[in-house]
Design an enzyme around this catalytic site. Structure first.
Site, PDB file in Angstrom:
ATOM      1  N   ALA A 194       0.881  -1.312   0.228  1.00 53.17           N
ATOM      2  CA  ALA A 194      -0.099  -0.058  -0.171  1.00 53.17           C
ATOM      3  C   ALA A 194       0.949   1.361  -0.082  1.00 53.17           C
ATOM      4  CB  ALA A 194      -0.825  -0.108   1.324  1.00 53.17           C
ATOM      5  N   ILE A 197       2.789   3.540  -5.151  1.00 52.79           N
ATOM      6  CA  ILE A 197       2.249   3.073  -6.801  1.00 52.79           C
ATOM      7  C   ILE A 197       1.038   2.181  -6.541  1.00 52.79           C
ATOM      8  CG2 ILE A 197       2.817   1.113  -8.633  1.00 52.79           C
ATOM      9  CD1 ILE A 197       5.658   1.810  -8.421  1.00 52.79           C
ATOM     10  N   GLU A 216      -0.898  -4.967   2.850  1.00 50.87           N
ATOM     11  CA  GLU A 216       0.436  -3.972   3.310  1.00 50.87           C
ATOM     12  C   GLU A 216       0.854  -5.081   4.339  1.00 50.87           C
ATOM     13  OE1 GLU A 216       2.290  -1.480   2.468  1.00 50.87           O
ATOM     14  OE2 GLU A 216       3.303  -1.915   4.240  1.00 50.87           O
ATOM     15  N   ARG A 286      11.177  -0.138  -4.905  1.00 49.02           N
ATOM     16  CA  ARG A 286      12.112   0.038  -5.826  1.00 49.02           C
ATOM     17  C   ARG A 286      13.696  -0.200  -5.317  1.00 49.02           C
ATOM     18  NH1 ARG A 286       9.960   0.909 -10.862  1.00 49.02           N
ATOM     19  NH2 ARG A 286      11.824   1.755 -11.463  1.00 49.02           N
ATOM     20  N   ASP A 326      17.715   7.962  -8.231  1.00 54.63           N
ATOM     21  CA  ASP A 326      16.944   6.779  -7.615  1.00 54.63           C
ATOM     22  C   ASP A 326      18.044   5.980  -7.314  1.00 54.63           C
ATOM     23  OD1 ASP A 326      14.573   7.790  -7.997  1.00 54.63           O
ATOM     24  OD2 ASP A 326      13.859   6.038  -8.854  1.00 54.63           O
ATOM     25  N   HIS A 465      -9.783  35.045  -3.725  1.00 53.42           N
ATOM     26  CA  HIS A 465     -10.791  34.584  -3.311  1.00 53.42           C
ATOM     27  C   HIS A 465     -11.982  34.451  -4.500  1.00 53.42           C
ATOM     28  CE1 HIS A 465     -14.361  33.599  -0.527  1.00 53.42           C
ATOM     29  NE2 HIS A 465     -15.068  34.665  -1.378  1.00 53.42           N
TER      30      HIS A 465
HETATM   31  P1  FAD Z   1      15.133   6.423 -14.345  1.00 52.86           P
HETATM   32  O1  FAD Z   1      14.222   7.118 -14.554  1.00 52.86           O
HETATM   33  O2  FAD Z   1      15.024   5.067 -13.563  1.00 52.86           O
HETATM   34  O3  FAD Z   1      16.156   6.120 -15.199  1.00 52.86           O
HETATM   35  C1  FAD Z   1      17.268   5.450 -15.372  1.00 52.86           C
HETATM   36  C2  FAD Z   1      17.518   5.244 -16.836  1.00 52.86           C
HETATM   37  O4  FAD Z   1      18.912   4.841 -16.972  1.00 52.86           O
HETATM   38  C3  FAD Z   1      16.813   4.299 -17.710  1.00 52.86           C
HETATM   39  O5  FAD Z   1      16.343   4.729 -18.852  1.00 52.86           O
HETATM   40  C4  FAD Z   1      17.509   2.917 -17.733  1.00 52.86           C
HETATM   41  O6  FAD Z   1      17.347   2.327 -18.926  1.00 52.86           O
HETATM   42  C5  FAD Z   1      19.028   3.599 -17.840  1.00 52.86           C
HETATM   43  N1  FAD Z   1      20.061   2.891 -17.592  1.00 52.86           N
HETATM   44  C6  FAD Z   1      20.308   2.143 -16.476  1.00 52.86           C
HETATM   45  N2  FAD Z   1      21.471   1.646 -16.272  1.00 52.86           N
HETATM   46  C7  FAD Z   1      22.030   1.760 -17.499  1.00 52.86           C
HETATM   47  C8  FAD Z   1      23.281   1.386 -18.151  1.00 52.86           C
HETATM   48  N3  FAD Z   1      24.255   0.840 -17.489  1.00 52.86           N
HETATM   49  N4  FAD Z   1      23.530   2.052 -19.317  1.00 52.86           N
HETATM   50  C9  FAD Z   1      22.688   2.777 -20.157  1.00 52.86           C
HETATM   51  N5  FAD Z   1      21.549   3.317 -19.485  1.00 52.86           N
HETATM   52  C10 FAD Z   1      21.005   2.514 -18.317  1.00 52.86           C
HETATM   53  N6  FAD Z   1       8.071  10.304  -9.240  1.00 52.86           N
HETATM   54  C11 FAD Z   1       7.723  11.554  -9.023  1.00 52.86           C
HETATM   55  O7  FAD Z   1       8.517  12.413  -8.663  1.00 52.86           O
HETATM   56  N7  FAD Z   1       6.324  11.715  -9.262  1.00 52.86           N
HETATM   57  C12 FAD Z   1       5.524  10.614  -9.850  1.00 52.86           C
HETATM   58  O8  FAD Z   1       4.290  10.932 -10.030  1.00 52.86           O
HETATM   59  C13 FAD Z   1       6.120   9.464  -9.901  1.00 52.86           C
HETATM   60  N8  FAD Z   1       5.526   8.422 -10.202  1.00 52.86           N
HETATM   61  C14 FAD Z   1       5.899   7.134 -10.502  1.00 52.86           C
HETATM   62  C15 FAD Z   1       5.078   6.328 -10.891  1.00 52.86           C
HETATM   63  C16 FAD Z   1       5.386   4.638 -10.950  1.00 52.86           C
HETATM   64  C17 FAD Z   1       4.780   3.697 -11.662  1.00 52.86           C
HETATM   65  C18 FAD Z   1       6.760   4.801 -10.794  1.00 52.86           C
HETATM   66  C19 FAD Z   1       7.446   3.185 -11.125  1.00 52.86           C
HETATM   67  C20 FAD Z   1       7.815   5.830 -10.265  1.00 52.86           C
HETATM   68  C21 FAD Z   1       7.169   7.065 -10.209  1.00 52.86           C
HETATM   69  N9  FAD Z   1       8.126   7.981  -9.664  1.00 52.86           N
HETATM   70  C22 FAD Z   1       7.567   9.265  -9.665  1.00 52.86           C
HETATM   71  C23 FAD Z   1       9.486   7.948  -9.441  1.00 52.86           C
HETATM   72  C24 FAD Z   1      10.545   8.512 -10.674  1.00 52.86           C
HETATM   73  O9  FAD Z   1       9.870   7.625 -11.908  1.00 52.86           O
HETATM   74  C25 FAD Z   1      11.677   7.861 -10.284  1.00 52.86           C
HETATM   75  O10 FAD Z   1      12.069   8.784  -9.125  1.00 52.86           O
HETATM   76  C26 FAD Z   1      12.619   8.981 -11.459  1.00 52.86           C
HETATM   77  O11 FAD Z   1      12.509   8.189 -12.577  1.00 52.86           O
HETATM   78  C27 FAD Z   1      14.161   8.574 -11.097  1.00 52.86           C
HETATM   79  O12 FAD Z   1      15.031   9.198 -12.012  1.00 52.86           O
HETATM   80  P2  FAD Z   1      16.258   8.477 -12.556  1.00 52.86           P
HETATM   81  O13 FAD Z   1      16.717   9.466 -13.614  1.00 52.86           O
HETATM   82  O14 FAD Z   1      17.178   8.386 -11.377  1.00 52.86           O
HETATM   83  O15 FAD Z   1      16.230   7.068 -13.112  1.00 52.86           O
HETATM   84  P1  NAI Z   2       6.743   2.357  -1.716  1.00 56.98           P
HETATM   85  O1  NAI Z   2       8.060   2.146  -0.824  1.00 56.98           O
HETATM   86  O2  NAI Z   2       5.897   3.668  -1.714  1.00 56.98           O
HETATM   87  O3  NAI Z   2       5.763   1.183  -1.095  1.00 56.98           O
HETATM   88  C1  NAI Z   2       5.739  -0.263  -0.931  1.00 56.98           C
HETATM   89  C2  NAI Z   2       4.990  -0.593   0.135  1.00 56.98           C
HETATM   90  O4  NAI Z   2       5.036  -2.207   0.245  1.00 56.98           O
HETATM   91  C3  NAI Z   2       5.202  -0.178   1.423  1.00 56.98           C
HETATM   92  O5  NAI Z   2       4.252   0.349   2.198  1.00 56.98           O
HETATM   93  C4  NAI Z   2       5.863  -1.484   2.060  1.00 56.98           C
HETATM   94  O6  NAI Z   2       5.620  -1.465   3.359  1.00 56.98           O
HETATM   95  C5  NAI Z   2       5.116  -2.487   1.352  1.00 56.98           C
HETATM   96  N1  NAI Z   2       5.639  -3.931   1.398  1.00 56.98           N
HETATM   97  C6  NAI Z   2       7.049  -4.090   1.280  1.00 56.98           C
HETATM   98  N2  NAI Z   2       7.173  -5.272   1.248  1.00 56.98           N
HETATM   99  C7  NAI Z   2       6.067  -5.991   1.425  1.00 56.98           C
HETATM  100  C8  NAI Z   2       5.530  -7.333   1.400  1.00 56.98           C
HETATM  101  N3  NAI Z   2       6.397  -8.492   1.409  1.00 56.98           N
HETATM  102  N4  NAI Z   2       4.192  -7.689   1.527  1.00 56.98           N
HETATM  103  C9  NAI Z   2       3.221  -6.596   1.676  1.00 56.98           C
HETATM  104  N5  NAI Z   2       3.732  -5.364   1.558  1.00 56.98           N
HETATM  105  C10 NAI Z   2       5.075  -4.905   1.338  1.00 56.98           C
HETATM  106  O7  NAI Z   2       7.047   1.680  -3.132  1.00 56.98           O
HETATM  107  P2  NAI Z   2       6.181   1.691  -4.491  1.00 56.98           P
HETATM  108  O8  NAI Z   2       4.700   1.812  -4.352  1.00 56.98           O
HETATM  109  O9  NAI Z   2       6.534   0.387  -4.882  1.00 56.98           O
HETATM  110  O10 NAI Z   2       6.733   2.902  -5.287  1.00 56.98           O
HETATM  111  C11 NAI Z   2       8.109   2.762  -5.541  1.00 56.98           C
HETATM  112  C12 NAI Z   2       8.681   4.274  -5.469  1.00 56.98           C
HETATM  113  O11 NAI Z   2       8.342   5.060  -6.782  1.00 56.98           O
HETATM  114  C13 NAI Z   2       7.921   5.019  -4.169  1.00 56.98           C
HETATM  115  O12 NAI Z   2       8.438   5.055  -3.065  1.00 56.98           O
HETATM  116  C14 NAI Z   2       8.190   6.413  -4.656  1.00 56.98           C
HETATM  117  O13 NAI Z   2       9.464   6.991  -4.567  1.00 56.98           O
HETATM  118  C15 NAI Z   2       8.153   6.313  -6.340  1.00 56.98           C
HETATM  119  N6  NAI Z   2       6.730   6.760  -6.869  1.00 56.98           N
HETATM  120  C16 NAI Z   2       6.339   7.892  -6.544  1.00 56.98           C
HETATM  121  C17 NAI Z   2       5.269   8.408  -7.010  1.00 56.98           C
HETATM  122  C18 NAI Z   2       4.866   9.885  -6.793  1.00 56.98           C
HETATM  123  O14 NAI Z   2       5.472  10.719  -6.321  1.00 56.98           O
HETATM  124  N7  NAI Z   2       3.604  10.098  -7.034  1.00 56.98           N
HETATM  125  C19 NAI Z   2       4.230   7.542  -7.642  1.00 56.98           C
HETATM  126  C20 NAI Z   2       4.644   6.419  -7.588  1.00 56.98           C
HETATM  127  C21 NAI Z   2       5.829   5.793  -7.292  1.00 56.98           C
END
Ligand code: FAD
Ligand code: NAI
Length: 486
Positions: A194, A197, A216, A286, A326, A465
């Site tokens: 929970a 994502i 969760e 993640r 990340d 407002h």
């Molecule tokens: P990434 O975006 O993961 O990019 C890394 C890149 O490096 C990728 O293209 C990968 O292919 C490439 N790469 C990796 N290793 C190599 C290599 N050796 N050589 C060449 N290329 C390589 N964050 C928010 O702030 N707001 C949101 O609303 C939000 N929603 C999300 C929803 C979901 C479903 C998910 C999964 C994540 C979400 N996030 C959100 C988190 C956000 O996507 C990440 O924090 C962000 O993408 C991190 O950016 P980054 O550049 O560090 O890595």
């Molecule tokens: P998360 O860390 O937000 O949540 C994972 C949840 O899974 C936690 O509550 C954890 O306690 C639970 N969990 C872990 N192991 C478990 C198990 N074995 N059984 C049941 N529950 C378990 O991670 P999530 O949702 O995967 O997202 C990853 C990251 O991506 C977020 O932490 C956030 O940084 C980023 N993200 C950001 C968004 C935004 O900014 N709106 C949207 C989506 C993702």
């Protein structure tokens, strides 16, 4: 490539592509190496965020909320709509179009800024003594070339944390990519985790009619958020959104069956249950992505959770090698990754001009968090529970959306804004919001905190407002017991 670049960025997510653009803007000859391929096998810049993260998830959240509003909410305005239905493949195609437009947009930005873009997996080899440049092997489709650069920014992002008993097939057991690509609404959807994502993707499919159960492991709900916000959210999600959230569970086994997926788990009272679902999303966090990067071979230091070890200026233990986003400590958020990319680019530009000094480190305390559910949740700074644990004396102002004219007009009255200020100095320490459009409202709180504002400073600002921003204003007034409309 014989050319020696000033900077090579590995990864073109929001950390890497922003770092590359900023480097180029500062006059550094920059190459960006990225290996992402979309489902059609084409190179696609933008990383997780643009391809399978922030952007596609928000596209589906908008579509599903539009459907939900028309089906369940607009009748309150006297709007009568008969026979509403959702065409899921069209919704997914719209999302895919947004993604391809944006990923192509990064290519254009690279061209405009003269960033060289190279597709393939980058592996850090070693620093060449003669040229004083790092060698990076880039592998793509059986071919390999070497890129050389004086500075390297690693921005390789993160990948979903695997749950050993649940092999992702993106047919019935889905990760984030699979959850964003369903072509029909499952009747029964299970979600493990929970977190952000789980809540966002659970909301999308719930609004379209799925029965959603979220399991969760932690005993509490949204434990990183302010306790009061988390409590309010859980109650609204259960009563209005219809998300079934169970905390304190322990997964025993996950099996694919003919009809879907069977999840065996025990609840907080150790009672055994079996959840049968058509699709299961696994979203349990993640992990940093350092696969194939050459970390071990180069002696790059990782912390005990596998993140690349960096100091507050994102410097690794290797000379002229930085890491952002990340793949390093701190919140896994796109805007945090981008900000680190900018900080590092500016530091490298200083170094190249022979100027000493470090650029300002990213201030994690003023990074906003947003969860795009309905109501939205957003916060910045410290929670009450953090301040209590640290023994900091504080005061609070809180104001509900139900007492706000604009929220009433919008028929979106759930939630509140809470401003926490230092008891002695009145400096704002944290702002917590749950309610309509708080993803936008939080920016004012971030600005206030970045400029070290007091609640009195915010109270002195005139807010339009009727607007939702008045709720923030009233909460700030409330810190010193001056709220007017309650
Ligand atoms: P990434 O975006 O993961 O990019 C890394 C890149 O490096 C990728 O293209 C990968 O292919 C490439 N790469 C990796 N290793 C190599 C290599 N050796 N050589 C060449 N290329 C390589 N964050 C928010 O702030 N707001 C949101 O609303 C939000 N929603 C999300 C929803 C979901 C479903 C998910 C999964 C994540 C979400 N996030 C959100 C988190 C956000 O996507 C990440 O924090 C962000 O993408 C991190 O950016 P980054 O550049 O560090 O890595
Ligand atoms: P998360 O860390 O937000 O949540 C994972 C949840 O899974 C936690 O509550 C954890 O306690 C639970 N969990 C872990 N192991 C478990 C198990 N074995 N059984 C049941 N529950 C378990 O991670 P999530 O949702 O995967 O997202 C990853 C990251 O991506 C977020 O932490 C956030 O940084 C980023 N993200 C950001 C968004 C935004 O900014 N709106 C949207 C989506 C993702």
């Amino acid at each position: 490539m014989s050319e020696v670049f000033d900077v090579a960025v590995i990864g073109a997510g929001p950390g890497g592509y922003v770092a590359a653009i900023r480097c180029a803007q500062l006059g550094l000859n920059t190459v960006c190496i990225d290996e992402w391929k979309n489902t059609k096998g084409k190179a696609s810049l933008g990383g997780t965020c643009l391809n399978v993260g922030c952007i596609p998830s928000k596209a589906l959240l908008e579509s599903s909320e539009g459907y939900f509003q028309i089906k369940h909410k607009v009748s309150a305005h006297g709007i009568v709509v008969e026979q509403v239905s959702i065409d899921v493949p069209t919704m997914i195609a719209r999302k895919d179009k947004i993604v391809t437009t944006f990923t192509a947009g990064i290519s254009s930005l690279f061209k405009k800024n003269k960033v060289t873009s190279v597709h393939g997996r980058g592996t850090l080899l070693q620093s060449d003594v003669a040229t004083n440049a790092w060698q990076i092997r880039v592998d793509s489709g059986g071919n390999s070339e070497t890129v050389q650069a004086k500075h390297v920014i690693v921005a390789t992002g993160s990948v979903p944390r695997p749950l050993p008993m649940a092999a992702i097939d993106n047919e019935s057991i889905l990760d984030n990519a699979g959850a964003l690509a369903l072509t029909e609404t499952p009747k029964r959807l299970g979600v493990i985790g929970a977190g952000v994502i789980g809540l966002e993707m659970g909301s999308v499919w719930r609004r379209l009619g799925a029965e959603v159960t979220i399991l969760e492991a932690m005993p509490g709900f949204l434990m990183a958020a302010d306790e009061q916000v988390a409590k309010e959210a859980k109650s609204i999600f259960a009563k209005e959104t219809g998300l079934q959230i169970q905390t304190g569970i322990n997964i025993q086994s996950i099996k694919s069956t003919n009809s879907g997926v069977s999840v065996s788990y025990t609840d907080a009272d150790q009672q055994a249950h079996v959840l049968e679902v058509d699709k299961l999303i696994v979203a349990i966090g993640r992990i940093p992505n350092t696969t194939g990067l050459g970390v071990k071979e180069n002696g790059m230091a990782l912390d005990d959770r596998g993140f690349i070890n960096v100091d507050q200026h994102c410097r690794t233990n290797l000379p002229n090698v930085y890491a952002v986003g990340d793949v390093v400590r701190g919140p896994m958020l796109a805007h945090k990754a981008s900000e680190e990319g900018v900080v590092v680019a500016e530091m490298i530009a200083h170094l190249e001009k022979g100027q000493a000094g470090e650029s300002e480190a990213v201030d994690f305390n003023t990074i906003p968090w947003v969860i795009y559910t309905v109501p939205e949740i957003a916060w910045v700074g410290k929670t009450e529970q953090e301040l209590r644990a640290a023994g900091v004396a504080y005061k609070i102002g809180q104001f509900p959306f139900i007492a706000n004219g604009r929220a009433r007009a919008m028929n979106a009255t759930a939630g509140f804004v809470k401003v926490i200020a230092d008891e002695q100095t009145d400096r704002v320490l944290g702002v917590h919001m749950i309610g309509p459009h708080v993803s936008e409202l939080i920016s004012e709180a971030v600005m206030a905190m970045k400029f070290s504002a007091s609640s009195e400073d915010i109270a002195c600002i005139v807010h339009a407002h009727p607007s939702l921003s008045e709720v923030f204003h009233e909460a700030a007034l409330g810190v010193n017991k001056r709220a007017l409309h309650i």
